[in-house]
Enzyme design. Structure first.
Site, PDB file in Angstrom:
ATOM      1  CE1 TYR A 176      -3.563  -2.528  -0.080  1.00 47.35           C
ATOM      2  CE2 TYR A 176      -2.881  -3.212   2.120  1.00 47.35           C
ATOM      3  CZ  TYR A 176      -3.657  -3.419   0.983  1.00 47.35           C
ATOM      4  OH  TYR A 176      -4.506  -4.497   0.905  1.00 47.35           O
ATOM      5  CB  CYS A 350     -10.824 -17.500   6.297  1.00 46.83           C
ATOM      6  SG  CYS A 350      -9.072 -17.876   6.336  1.00 46.83           S
TER       7      CYS A 350
HETATM    8 FE1  SF4 Z   1      -8.984 -20.008   7.207  1.00 49.91          FE
HETATM    9 FE2  SF4 Z   1      -7.806 -21.767   8.811  1.00 49.91          FE
HETATM   10 FE3  SF4 Z   1     -10.441 -21.660   8.642  1.00 49.91          FE
HETATM   11 FE4  SF4 Z   1      -8.992 -22.621   6.602  1.00 49.91          FE
HETATM   12  S1  SF4 Z   1      -9.203 -23.499   8.632  1.00 49.91           S
HETATM   13  S2  SF4 Z   1     -10.723 -21.229   6.499  1.00 49.91           S
HETATM   14  S3  SF4 Z   1      -7.221 -21.243   6.755  1.00 49.91           S
HETATM   15  S4  SF4 Z   1      -9.113 -20.072   9.407  1.00 49.91           S
END
Ligand code: SF4
Ligand code: ADP
Length: 685
Positions: A176, A350
């Site tokens: 950024y 995620c």
């Molecule tokens: Fe994200 Fe870990 Fe959940 Fe996979 S297990 S979605 S990497 S937080």
């Protein structure tokens, strides 16, 4: 189990400028895919982390001004008083549980296209975005623009103070704006903001000093900085220069939030990056500053966390993903409930949904993102509303999660699995190259189920419709999974490829089962996520000559969302796998694959003794269809409901299967959820 004194160090308070964190657990800023549009959703999600024991809970990247707008990627804003009220929702919830709230003030610079605001992005020079591929360039900042930027930071910091935040960031990494000013390559200015190191850090120094002057009496000022070359791209600043910069700024902020500039390494998937992978980068920082340091490393092991503190690398254990997978990680460590920890598997699902402009979700934690709209809590679940007995058929991620959550609710559950092991596709896929950590999805659930006297598990029990009708269960849940198609049907082919009717055309199920593959082998990847590339690696390592053919422009195209695509493609190329893009496999004669160019229709031939079709999957729903096709038999058997979940309903990612099993368990006995299954957050008129 009692708390082990070995972990006491993690629960020591840490002074951060004018504020004190009650312990060393620090949820660093992380994207949520919610942004300024979903303040209630965000507040409820962050509250759960504070409730789970995190000493500090931060926002995601929070724009200080409309000239920094990352649309369509959801981000927070602190542009005006309305934003103050929205952010205060989160702050109040976080404070309610005794945690500190941090806000990551952010200015994107030429990395942003400002698609919402149509404002011109400002940066060190007039350059196109290196983060978003849009035909947009920034305006070179003159002195007036720099003064304005400093004022925007101060205004946003004051708003943060009014919202109640305890920690305010100056964000000087990840490609950024500020990292461009720091960079020797990007920053070619001839004024006092360019040239020497002293000049290049001038703006960061001013931003820290301005922020401290504005809010430093009540808020700690944190600086997010990379320990390796700052900015994005190709080694823009060497490590030595980065060290010099840190030395020059060493004791100016109240907290250093240290990471590395390359996202794909910093938050690399477990395929490529293991726990505590940043240690070597971060190691020098503690030697040059007395200020507390927070850093990340996908820490899920309490022992690794303790080592970070004791070895003098970090003062605060930073986490984004481990706090998503298990918001109650600190509390579980405190209580000595180590077996209950839902360890992150490093799949980056995620992050992938933020990239898609959608709210966060998690493979391990099906309640993530559902705290407000569905009222789900990661640790609590309503008690059962009846004495119904429930049969769950199939113990993949969907069946295991359904059985676990139904068991947690107090139902009498029987879980029947056809094979001799639990885990379904996950048990198989975690044996593939790089995917071993995925085993945690099933390990966690198996461990929980084993402790539940009301859940009985039967292996080696392939059930038929007749079996099920003859048992005495009130409700039946089918989680029988799916299998890979052999006929080529997916996105490119919507009808079967005739010449695929050959015993040398194999599926991922065959490869996983150990069926012999003759070379050369052509993998036809029309799925575009991990399976094609992972099988290419496996077969290559087994000594086969492999080509991967995809209609997409790159190998494993969808994995750009999980920040893996470049690593996947790089790895395949290094191994010597041939990657053929923009093509589909349209035929097979036993000696070669017929390929069609998706742009020109040109036909080519690629030597192939076998083909592997990584295409669509077929729901394994035979049992479901047999059962629902005979309502009379069902009513005689007394079965009140038949549900199907996971891949047997619609094949998808593992996160979708876990979510499906969890949802079924939550909604068992619920009144008809109606047309909209969750509360919607929207502007009300
Ligand atoms: Fe994200 Fe870990 Fe959940 Fe996979 S297990 S979605 S990497 S937080
Ligand atoms: P999901 O991702 O939806 O959980 P999986 O394919 O991972 O699906 O798991 C499905 C599981 O169901 C597999 O372990 C499979 O052996 C099991 N299974 C399939 N059919 C039956 C059956 N008739 N009886 C018992 N188990 C079954």
């Amino acid at each position: 189990m009692k708390r082990n004194p070995r972990f006491d160090i993690l629960f020591e308070p840490v002074q951060i400028g004018p504020v004190t964190s009650k312990n060393r657990f620090y949820q660093v800023p992380h994207c949520t895919g919610m942004g300024y549009n979903m303040p209630k959703t965000l507040a409820a999600m962050r509250e759960v982390k504070a409730e789970g024991g995190w000493g500090v809970v931060c926002t995601e990247y929070c724009s200080i001004h409309p000239t920094s707008d990352d649309t369509p990627y959801p981000h927070a804003t602190l542009w005006d008083d309305e934003d103050v009220r929205a952010q205060a929702l989160m702050v109040d919830k976080v404070h309610h549980h005794g945690a500190l709230a941090g806000v990551q003030l952010w200015y994107g610079g030429c990395g942003m296209s400002n698609l919402l605001t149509r404002e011109i992005p400002l940066d060190v020079a007039s350059l196109p975005s290196d983060l978003r591929i849009d035909p947009v360039q920034s305006q070179t900042m003159d002195k007036k623009d720099i003064r304005q930027l400093r004022r925007w930071q101060v205004d946003a910091a004051r708003r943060a103070l009014r919202a109640g935040f305890d920690i305010v960031y100056v964000y000087a990494t990840h490609g950024y704006l500020l990292s461009h000013f720091l960079s020797r390559d990007w920053n070619q200015r001839c004024d006092e903001y360019g040239g020497s190191l002293k000049n290049r850090i001038r703006l960061v120094r001013e931003m820290i000093e301005d922020t401290k002057a504005a809010v430093g009496h009540r808020c700690a000022v944190a600086v997010r900085f990379s320990a390796d070359g700052s900015g994005s791209g190709n080694g823009i600043i060497d490590n030595e220069e980065q060290r010099d910069m840190l030395e020059m700024l060493a004791d100016l902020p109240d907290l250093w939030d240290i990471n590395i500039s390359d996202y794909s390494k910093e938050m690399g998937s477990s395929r490529f990056v293991k726990e505590a992978a940043l240690d070597d980068y971060v190691a020098f920082v503690k030697k040059i500053t007395d200020k507390p340091i927070v850093g990340v490393g996908r820490f899920t092991s309490p022992d690794t966390m303790v080592r970070q503190i004791k070895s003098g690398l970090l003062d605060l254990v930073g986490a984004a993903r481990p706090s998503i997978a298990d918001p109650f990680l600190p509390q579980k460590i405190k209580a000595g409930h180590f077996d209950d920890i839902r360890e992150c598997i490093g799949c980056n699902i995620c992050y992938s949904h933020n990239t898609r402009g959608a709210p966060i979700r998690c493979t391990q934690n099906p309640t993530m993102g559902e705290e407000w709209r569905r009222g789900w809590h990661p640790e609590k679940i309503p008690r059962s509303q009846s004495d119904d007995t429930i049969l769950v058929v199939g113990a993949g991620p969907a069946g295991l999660e359904a059985a676990r959550a139904l068991g947690q609710r107090g139902y009498q559950v029987t879980l029947a699995e056809a094979t001799t092991q639990l885990g379904g596709r996950v048990a198989a896929e975690c044996e593939l190259p790089g995917l071993s950590e995925w085993r945690r999805v099933i390990e966690h659930r198996i461990l929980q189920i084993k402790r539940m006297p009301n859940v009985n598990v039967y292996l080696d029990s392939r059930l038929t419709a007749e079996d099920i009708l003859n048992y005495d269960f009130d409700r039946v849940v089918l989680a029988t999974g799916s299998y890979w198609r052999r006929d080529g049907i997916a996105r490119w082919h919507t009808s079967a490829v005739k010449s695929f009717d050959s015993d040398r055309v194999l599926t991922p199920d065959d490869i996983i089962a150990g069926v012999e593959v003759t070379e050369p082998v052509v993998i036809f990847d029309d799925e575009h996520y991990y399976m094609g590339a992972v099988l290419a690696e496996k077969l290559h390592r087994a000594g086969r000559e492999v080509s991967l053919v995809t209609p997409a422009g790159r190998a494993a195209e969808w994995s750009k969302n999980t920040e893996e695509q470049e690593q996947v493609q790089g790895q395949l190329l290094k191994l010597g796998v041939t990657i053929l893009t923009g093509k589909a496999v349209s035929g097979f004669d036993g000696e070669s694959a017929e390929l069609i160019c998706i742009y020109t229709g040109e036909i080519l031939r690629q030597p192939a003794s076998s083909i592997v079709t990584v295409t669509a999957r077929q729901p394994n729903d035979e049992l479901y269809r047999q059962l629902v096709s005979d309502p009379d038999a069902l009513s005689i058997s007394g079965i009140k409901s038949i549900d199907r979940i996971g891949d047997c309903r619609a094949p998808g990612i593992i996160a979708a299967a876990v979510f499906s099993g969890h949802r079924l368990a939550r909604e068992m006995d619920a009144p008809d959820p109606g047309a909209v299954p969750f509360r919607r957050e929207r502007v009300t008129i």
